[in-house]
Design an enzyme around this catalytic site. Structure first.
Site, short mmCIF file in Angstrom:
data_model
loop_
_atom_site.label_atom_id
_atom_site.label_comp_id
_atom_site.label_asym_id
_atom_site.label_seq_id
_atom_site.Cartn_x
_atom_site.Cartn_y
_atom_site.Cartn_z
N ARG A 1 30.18 40.49 7.24
CA ARG A 1 28.88 39.86 7.88
C ARG A 1 28.94 41.09 9.86
O ARG A 1 28.00 40.88 9.76
CB ARG A 1 29.80 38.33 8.50
CG ARG A 1 29.96 37.18 7.66
CD ARG A 1 30.72 36.56 8.51
NE ARG A 1 29.52 35.58 9.06
CZ ARG A 1 29.93 34.26 9.90
NH1 ARG A 1 30.95 34.16 9.86
NH2 ARG A 1 29.14 34.16 10.42
N CYS B 1 33.67 35.73 17.34
CA CYS B 1 33.45 35.23 16.05
C CYS B 1 32.11 35.24 15.59
O CYS B 1 30.95 34.74 15.79
CB CYS B 1 34.76 34.61 15.81
SG CYS B 1 35.14 33.33 16.49
#
Length: 286
Positions: free
Chosen positions: A183, A241
């Protein structure tokens, strides 16, 4: 927000419970649902709590009580602190009473509760290392009715980043991206509008902070890991995050290692929703 005693082992907790002056126990079992981006709720652990929890533990709902409604601030923005304080007091949290938080073992949800309580001024909060799977004692199905606590949230002047602060820290200090490497690189993006990372951020998957049993690596190993990433006690460190949950776990790991760090709560879910924000892709911070 550095705290060397940020975690507690199951054996230590058992001793505390047997000593007659137990901490307040909060059960925050939760797991991110990738379907949440499509409007479906995340797994919240309430049924599992009803089936068995640590004796005296109160269930806390991460999506509804540790976060505000999803929106421009990301999928898990800060909760209304007046409401958060009321939830904590109802759970029996007082400013002078130790608190121990646990979840189903991943540690992310418990870390979110730990971070919120610490950032709003509670001086003594720990996470059960390894979560409920580490517990070897009996479980209870009784719903406790604790006496009301007196905790009043008082947000700290430090420990929290917004988007501009995260962008600046990525250039002036160390900004760690706690998501999975794919990611960060932008290879895949199962939840948010676009893949990639904040320019200048360093990839540091939070999953590398724990052993195969879900317990944190020894403090010395964590310190070496973060040192290799540029994060030491003398540096300015921030974490983000996907939506401010696994990032809290990274802040917790840094605390175990003796490194204070701030959390960008909006994280990638907020950053990527703004087309004016730059996006970097690939394995390098850029």
């Amino acid at each position: 927000m550095v705290a060397m005693n940020a975690i507690i082992s199951a054996s230590e907790l058992a001793s505390d419970l047997a000593a007659g002056s137990p901490p307040v126990l909060l059960d925050v079992r939760w797991q991110l649902s990738l379907a949440k981006a499509a409007g479906e709720p995340s797994f919240d652990g309430r049924a599992e709590y009803a089936a068995g929890h640590l004796p005296g533990a109160v269930y806390i709902d991460l999506d509804r009580e540790l976060a505000g409604a999803p929106g421009t601030g990301g999928r898990h923005p800060l909760p209304d602190l007046t409401e958060f304080g009321a939830v904590m007091r109802k759970a029996g949290v007082s400013s002078r009473t130790p608190v121990v938080v646990y979840d189903g073992g991943q540690g992310w949800a418990a870390a979110r509760a730990w971070w919120l309580l610490r950032w709003t001024g509670h001086p003594n909060v720990r996470v059960l290392d390894g979560g409920l799977p580490a517990w070897r004692g009996e479980l209870s199905v009784a719903t406790p009715e604790p006496a009301a606590g007196d905790f009043r949230p008082e947000p700290g002047a430090r420990g929290l980043l917004d988007a501009d602060g995260a962008a600046a820290l990525a250039r002036s200090g160390v900004l760690l991206d706690a998501r999975a490497g794919e990611r960060y690189r932008g290879d895949v993006e199962p939840v948010d509008r676009v893949g990639g990372h904040i320019p200048g951020a360093v990839s540091a998957p939070t999953t590398d902070n724990v052993a195969t049993d879900g317990r944190f690596l020894p403090a010395e190993e964590l310190a070496e890991r973060f040192k290799a990433l540029g994060a030491t006690d003398g540096s300015q460190v921030g974490v983000y995050c996907g939506s401010g949950v696994s990032g809290a776990h990274q802040v917790l790991a840094l605390a175990v290692a003796g490194v204070p760090a701030a959390l960008y709560v909006g994280s990638w879910s907020e950053w990527s929703s703004d087309p004016s924000r730059p996006v970097a892709v690939g394995p390098d911070p850029q």
